[in-house]
Write an enzyme that holds these catalytic residues in place. Structure first.
Site, PDB file in Angstrom:
ATOM      1  N   CYS A 197       0.807  -1.061  -0.002  1.00 20.02           N
ATOM      2  CA  CYS A 197       0.028  -0.033  -0.071  1.00 20.02           C
ATOM      3  C   CYS A 197       0.912   1.067   0.005  1.00 20.02           C
ATOM      4  O   CYS A 197       0.449   2.211  -0.145  1.00 20.02           O
ATOM      5  CB  CYS A 197      -0.963  -0.058   1.281  1.00 20.02           C
ATOM      6  SG  CYS A 197      -1.828  -1.547   1.309  1.00 20.02           S
ATOM      7  N   HIS A 227      -3.200   7.290   2.811  1.00 19.51           N
ATOM      8  CA  HIS A 227      -3.559   5.940   2.325  1.00 19.51           C
ATOM      9  C   HIS A 227      -4.922   5.581   2.855  1.00 19.51           C
ATOM     10  O   HIS A 227      -5.105   5.688   4.171  1.00 19.51           O
ATOM     11  CB  HIS A 227      -2.587   4.816   2.698  1.00 19.51           C
ATOM     12  CG  HIS A 227      -3.141   3.395   2.248  1.00 19.51           C
ATOM     13  ND1 HIS A 227      -3.650   3.177   0.949  1.00 19.51           N
ATOM     14  CD2 HIS A 227      -3.107   2.381   3.210  1.00 19.51           C
ATOM     15  CE1 HIS A 227      -3.867   1.863   1.174  1.00 19.51           C
ATOM     16  NE2 HIS A 227      -3.810   1.200   2.495  1.00 19.51           N
ATOM     17  N   ASN A 261     -10.083  -0.065   0.467  1.00 19.25           N
ATOM     18  CA  ASN A 261      -8.523   0.157   0.398  1.00 19.25           C
ATOM     19  C   ASN A 261      -8.211  -0.402  -1.170  1.00 19.25           C
ATOM     20  O   ASN A 261      -8.257  -1.633  -1.391  1.00 19.25           O
ATOM     21  CB  ASN A 261      -8.062  -0.670   1.262  1.00 19.25           C
ATOM     22  CG  ASN A 261      -6.561  -0.807   1.375  1.00 19.25           C
ATOM     23  OD1 ASN A 261      -5.900  -0.209   0.426  1.00 19.25           O
ATOM     24  ND2 ASN A 261      -5.994  -1.106   2.491  1.00 19.25           N
TER      25      ASN A 261
HETATM   26  O1  UT7 Z   1      -3.479  -1.123   3.799  1.00 17.45           O
HETATM   27  C1  UT7 Z   1      -3.023  -1.232   5.049  1.00 17.45           C
HETATM   28  C2  UT7 Z   1      -3.592  -2.583   5.498  1.00 17.45           C
HETATM   29  N1  UT7 Z   1      -4.634  -2.660   6.206  1.00 17.45           N
HETATM   30  C3  UT7 Z   1      -5.109  -1.874   7.451  1.00 17.45           C
HETATM   31  O2  UT7 Z   1      -4.594  -1.200   7.798  1.00 17.45           O
HETATM   32  C4  UT7 Z   1      -6.166  -2.611   8.056  1.00 17.45           C
HETATM   33  C5  UT7 Z   1      -6.010  -2.414   9.748  1.00 17.45           C
HETATM   34  N2  UT7 Z   1      -7.050  -3.121  10.398  1.00 17.45           N
HETATM   35  C6  UT7 Z   1      -8.160  -2.744  10.515  1.00 17.45           C
HETATM   36  O3  UT7 Z   1      -8.510  -1.812   9.811  1.00 17.45           O
HETATM   37  C7  UT7 Z   1      -9.140  -3.422  11.409  1.00 17.45           C
HETATM   38  O4  UT7 Z   1      -8.450  -3.921  12.350  1.00 17.45           O
HETATM   39  C8  UT7 Z   1     -10.207  -4.043  10.934  1.00 17.45           C
HETATM   40  C9  UT7 Z   1     -11.391  -3.333  10.141  1.00 17.45           C
HETATM   41  C10 UT7 Z   1      -9.670  -5.258  10.102  1.00 17.45           C
HETATM   42  C11 UT7 Z   1     -10.957  -4.974  11.908  1.00 17.45           C
HETATM   43  O5  UT7 Z   1     -11.749  -4.174  12.907  1.00 17.45           O
HETATM   44  P1  UT7 Z   1     -11.520  -4.434  14.357  1.00 17.45           P
HETATM   45  O6  UT7 Z   1     -12.063  -3.336  15.069  1.00 17.45           O
HETATM   46  O7  UT7 Z   1     -10.083  -4.569  14.838  1.00 17.45           O
HETATM   47  O8  UT7 Z   1     -12.250  -5.860  14.630  1.00 17.45           O
HETATM   48  P2  UT7 Z   1     -11.523  -7.110  15.176  1.00 17.45           P
HETATM   49  O9  UT7 Z   1     -10.829  -7.653  14.009  1.00 17.45           O
HETATM   50  O10 UT7 Z   1     -11.045  -6.890  16.188  1.00 17.45           O
HETATM   51  O11 UT7 Z   1     -13.028  -7.826  15.414  1.00 17.45           O
HETATM   52  C12 UT7 Z   1     -13.918  -7.574  16.215  1.00 17.45           C
HETATM   53  C13 UT7 Z   1     -15.101  -8.592  15.819  1.00 17.45           C
HETATM   54  C14 UT7 Z   1     -14.744 -10.123  15.914  1.00 17.45           C
HETATM   55  O12 UT7 Z   1     -15.757 -10.914  16.574  1.00 17.45           O
HETATM   56  P3  UT7 Z   1     -15.558 -11.385  17.971  1.00 17.45           P
HETATM   57  O13 UT7 Z   1     -14.474 -12.224  18.036  1.00 17.45           O
HETATM   58  O14 UT7 Z   1     -15.282  -9.978  18.827  1.00 17.45           O
HETATM   59  O15 UT7 Z   1     -16.948 -12.164  18.332  1.00 17.45           O
HETATM   60  C15 UT7 Z   1     -14.820 -10.313  14.270  1.00 17.45           C
HETATM   61  O16 UT7 Z   1     -15.047 -11.925  14.011  1.00 17.45           O
HETATM   62  O17 UT7 Z   1     -15.803  -8.469  14.660  1.00 17.45           O
HETATM   63  C16 UT7 Z   1     -15.923  -9.665  13.959  1.00 17.45           C
HETATM   64  N3  UT7 Z   1     -15.682  -9.232  12.423  1.00 17.45           N
HETATM   65  C17 UT7 Z   1     -16.791  -9.084  11.476  1.00 17.45           C
HETATM   66  N4  UT7 Z   1     -17.952  -9.021  11.869  1.00 17.45           N
HETATM   67  C18 UT7 Z   1     -18.966  -8.599  10.936  1.00 17.45           C
HETATM   68  C19 UT7 Z   1     -14.822  -9.333  11.887  1.00 17.45           C
HETATM   69  N5  UT7 Z   1     -14.912  -9.141  10.397  1.00 17.45           N
HETATM   70  C20 UT7 Z   1     -16.161  -8.735  10.395  1.00 17.45           C
HETATM   71  C21 UT7 Z   1     -17.135  -8.506   9.282  1.00 17.45           C
HETATM   72  N6  UT7 Z   1     -18.396  -8.248   9.573  1.00 17.45           N
HETATM   73  N7  UT7 Z   1     -16.819  -8.445   8.254  1.00 17.45           N
END
Ligand code: UT7
Length: 310
Positions: free
Chosen positions: A112, A237, A267
């Protein structure tokens, strides 16, 4: 010899995939995706469309806007993690499609952060007298790397391309400062092995993203010899609206001075900054002569920031 950004172009495939469309593929919701990422929809290329096809459209517009002809381009730089082939490079394929006359042409991968790396390479070729008109392209078809059963990554990415023409000039360079970094020891946070699909540790990636973009942005501002207040617009980004907001807070920039269009495209990796720059310019968020701060972060890990005068 200085470099000037003389033209800019973008292209996204026409097919829009909304959060509601994704609700039909796996267990997710528009509400979750919107609040956690800021994304409402993304563009997804048809199966047969390649990175060079998107790059071609964006490049034609950038070259046209630069007011030069295709044959004037002597270096083609393509930042992509989704090349058409291992070789020939996407840059060679693009150069051929554009009908360029034997330019230097190569791809590179900085995920990225690719566009930040690309502008820096292009600027260096111009400043050293090795190129006169450089086409810098970020183009991605991340839809091909995504595991469409993994809701934690599939909601985040989209396809698209952005391009700029950097031209040599006898005036001072418009690229005032560039700071680029990497740390391979964090490679496992966000990776895609050959022949496999993309994998990411979202939370840790998020933290590293904010920290690293803040640090190179402050260095780039200092190196440019300008004040924070002189910057008209920050173009980060587009990975997650919460990353963009956290970065704005750390840098103490009001949110109105930090551009985002992530809701439309998700993204698009190396394409995200040139696409955002193009749209911000068209929306009148900055004019010729304004100072911009560009900053990106991605797999590698790689990150970096540029201060430029548009
Ligand atoms: O280009 C550069 C690279 N990428 C990035 O910079 C991405 C960086 N990271 C992020 O943007 C965030 O960490 C994410 C958007 C990927 C995830 O958000 P988060 O607030 O960190 O959520 P999490 O991974 O801690 O997940 C929270 C909950 C989980 O459920 P439990 O374990 O709490 O029951 C996940 O399973 O949300 C769940 N979850 C979803 N639920 C509905 C994860 N993805 C989804 C989804 N829909 N698509």
């Amino acid at each position: 010899m200085g470099s000037k950004i003389t033209g800019i172009g973008m292209y996204v495939p026409p097919r829009v995939v909304t959060n509601f469309d994704l609700e039909k593929i796996f267990e997710t919701s528009d509400e979750w995706i919107t609040t956690r990422t800021g994304i409402k929809e993304r563009r997804i290329a048809d199966e047969w469309v390649k990175a060079s096809d998107l790059a071609y459209e964006a490049s034609k517009e950038a070259i046209h806007n630069a007011g030069i002809s295709e044959k004037d381009i002597d270096l083609v730089l393509v930042a992509t993690s989704t090349p058409d082939n291992i070789f020939p490079s996407t840059a060679c394929i693009l150069a051929d499609k554009l009908g360029l006359k034997n330019p230097m042409a190569f791809d590179f991968s900085a995920a990225c952060s690719g566009f930040i790396y690309g502008l820096t390479i292009g600027d260096s070729f111009i400043k050293s007298g090795k190129a006169k008109n450089v086409l810098v392209v970020g183009t991605e078809v991340f839809s091909k790397l995504i595991d469409w059963t993994d809701r934690t990554t599939a909601v985040l990415f989209g396809d698209g391309a952005g391009a700029v023409v950097l031209s040599a000039s006898n005036e001072d360079s418009d690229i005032l400062s560039t700071v680029m970094k990497s740390d391979g020891s964090y490679g496992n946070l966000l990776h895609c092995q050959v022949g496999e699909k993309l994998k990411m540790h979202g939370r840790e990636t998020f933290k590293q993203a904010v920290k690293s973009m803040e640090s190179t942005s402050l260095k780039a501002i200092q190196k440019a010899g300008i004040k924070k207040e002189d910057i008209k617009l920050v173009i980060p980004h587009q990975a997650n609206i919460r990353i963009i907001e956290a970065l704005a807070e750390k840098l103490e920039f009001p949110l109105e001075k930090v551009y985002h269009n992530i809701h439309r495209y998700g993204n698009t990796s190396a394409a995200s900054i040139p696409i955002a720059m193009y749209e911000a310019y068209k929306e009148g968020k900055f004019q010729r002569g304004d100072y911009l701060l560009l900053t990106a972060f991605g797999g590698g890990l790689t990150w970096g920031s540029i201060v430029l005068r548009f």
